[in-house]
Design a protein around this motif. Structure first.
Motif, PDB file in Angstrom:
ATOM      1  N   SER A   1       0.982  -1.159  -0.419  1.00 46.56           N
ATOM      2  CA  SER A   1      -0.409  -0.063   0.115  1.00 46.56           C
ATOM      3  C   SER A   1       0.906   1.065   0.222  1.00 46.56           C
ATOM      4  O   SER A   1       2.131   1.336   0.218  1.00 46.56           O
ATOM      5  N   ALA A   2       0.314   2.421  -0.955  1.00 44.42           N
ATOM      6  CA  ALA A   2       1.309   3.509  -0.647  1.00 44.42           C
ATOM      7  C   ALA A   2       0.946   4.309   0.596  1.00 44.42           C
ATOM      8  O   ALA A   2       0.340   4.284   1.543  1.00 44.42           O
ATOM      9  N   PRO A   3       2.530   5.013   0.765  1.00 40.84           N
ATOM     10  CA  PRO A   3       2.491   5.579   2.404  1.00 40.84           C
ATOM     11  C   PRO A   3       1.852   6.372   2.217  1.00 40.84           C
ATOM     12  O   PRO A   3       1.333   7.304   0.983  1.00 40.84           O
ATOM     13  N   PRO A   4       0.739   6.644   3.317  1.00 36.02           N
ATOM     14  CA  PRO A   4      -0.078   8.347   3.023  1.00 36.02           C
ATOM     15  C   PRO A   4       0.594   9.448   2.930  1.00 36.02           C
ATOM     16  O   PRO A   4       1.417   9.456   3.323  1.00 36.02           O
ATOM     17  N   LYS A   5       0.041  10.031   2.473  1.00 34.37           N
ATOM     18  CA  LYS A   5       0.289  11.453   1.717  1.00 34.37           C
ATOM     19  C   LYS A   5       0.556  12.688   3.429  1.00 34.37           C
ATOM     20  O   LYS A   5      -0.652  12.195   3.982  1.00 34.37           O
TER      21      LYS A   5
END
Length: 210
Positions: free
Chosen positions: A68-72
Motif C-alpha cells: 500500500s502507498a504510504p499516506p501523504k
C-alpha cells in the motif's frame, strides 16, 4: 527404422532430464494466487505480514508484492501574518506626565505620529519610558507593506485619527501621491505633500485615495 530409433532415444533423454526445482517459502495461496508472509520473510526479501503474489497469481506470471502507498503528509496550515498595531500620538503636542495624573509634573512633550512604546497601562494613562500619556491623545493603526496610492478626488483631506470627526491636518490635491505605511478600517495612514508643498501626515479615506 534408424530415424525412429533416434527419435525414441531423444524422447527418453528428455524424460529423464532433471527437472529444475522452484523454491518457494511455506504457506498456502488464496483465490488470488497470493498470501501473507508469516515465516522466514527476510529470506525472501519480504516483511512479516506483507501480502504478495506467487507465480501465476494476481494476473501476472511473475511474483508480485502488494504494497500500500504510504499516506501523504498533511499540508502544513499557514497562519496569517498579522502584525501588531502601532499606537501613535494623535495631536500636535502631547504632554507626557511623570505620574498617571494630569496634576503631576510634565516630563516631556511629543509630536504627532510619535510611536508609543507602552510598558503598562493605567485606567486613563499609558505607561512608557518617558512617563505617562493620556489615552485621549493617542490613536492606532496596523502596519502594512509600504505602497503608493493616489488622490482621486479634487481634494484629499487628512485627519488626525481614522475619523472625519477628528481634527483635520490639511489636504492634498488631485493626483498627489500618498506613501501608505498602515491602515485601519476604511482609512490609510501615510504621508504626502499638501497643497502648499509641505509634508502632510495623517489618515486619509480609502474612498478618495487608492
Amino acid at each position: 527404422m534408424k530415424k525412429i530409433i533416434s527419435v525414441l532415444a531423444l524422447i527418453l533423454c528428455f524424460a529423464f532430464f532433471p527437472v529444475q526445482i522452484i523454491e518457494a517459502h511455506p504457506g498456502r495461496t488464496d483465490a488470488n494466487g497470493g498470501h501473507t508472509c508469516r515465516t522466514n520473510c527476510e529470506k525472501w526479501g519480504l516483511q512479516y505480514g506483507e501480502y504478495h503474489y506467487h507465480n501465476g497469481g494476481g494476473g501476472s506470471s511473475n511474483s508480485q508484492v502488494k504494497k500500500s502507498a504510504p499516506p501523504k503528509p498533511a499540508a502544513p496550515r499557514t497562519q496569517p501574518n498579522i502584525l501588531p498595531s502601532k499606537t501613535i500620538v494623535a495631536v500636535d503636542n502631547a504632554t507626557v506626565y511623570s505620574a498617571p495624573s494630569l496634576d503631576s509634573v510634565i516630563a516631556a512633550t511629543l509630536w504627532y505620529g510619535f510611536e508609543i512604546k507602552a510598558s503598562g497601562t493605567q485606567s486613563e494613562f499609558i505607561a512608557m519610558d518617558q512617563g505617562y500619556i493620556s489615552k485621549t491623545v493617542v490613536t492606532s493603526y496596523t502596519p502594512t507593506t509600504p505602497k503608493t496610492v493616489k488622490i482621486q478626488g479634487e481634494k484629499g483631506y487628512f485627519f488626525s485619527t481614522p475619523s472625519t470627526e477628528s481634527p483635520g491636518r490639511g489636504y492634498a490635491i488631485k493626483d498627489a501621491l500618498v506613501q501608505v505605511v498602515g491602515e485601519r478600517g476604511d482609512w490609510y495612514y501615510g504621508s504626502t505633500v499638501d497643497a502648499n508643498g509641505k509634508v502632510l501626515v495623517g489618515f486619509v479615506s480609502k474612498s478618495v485615495a487608492y
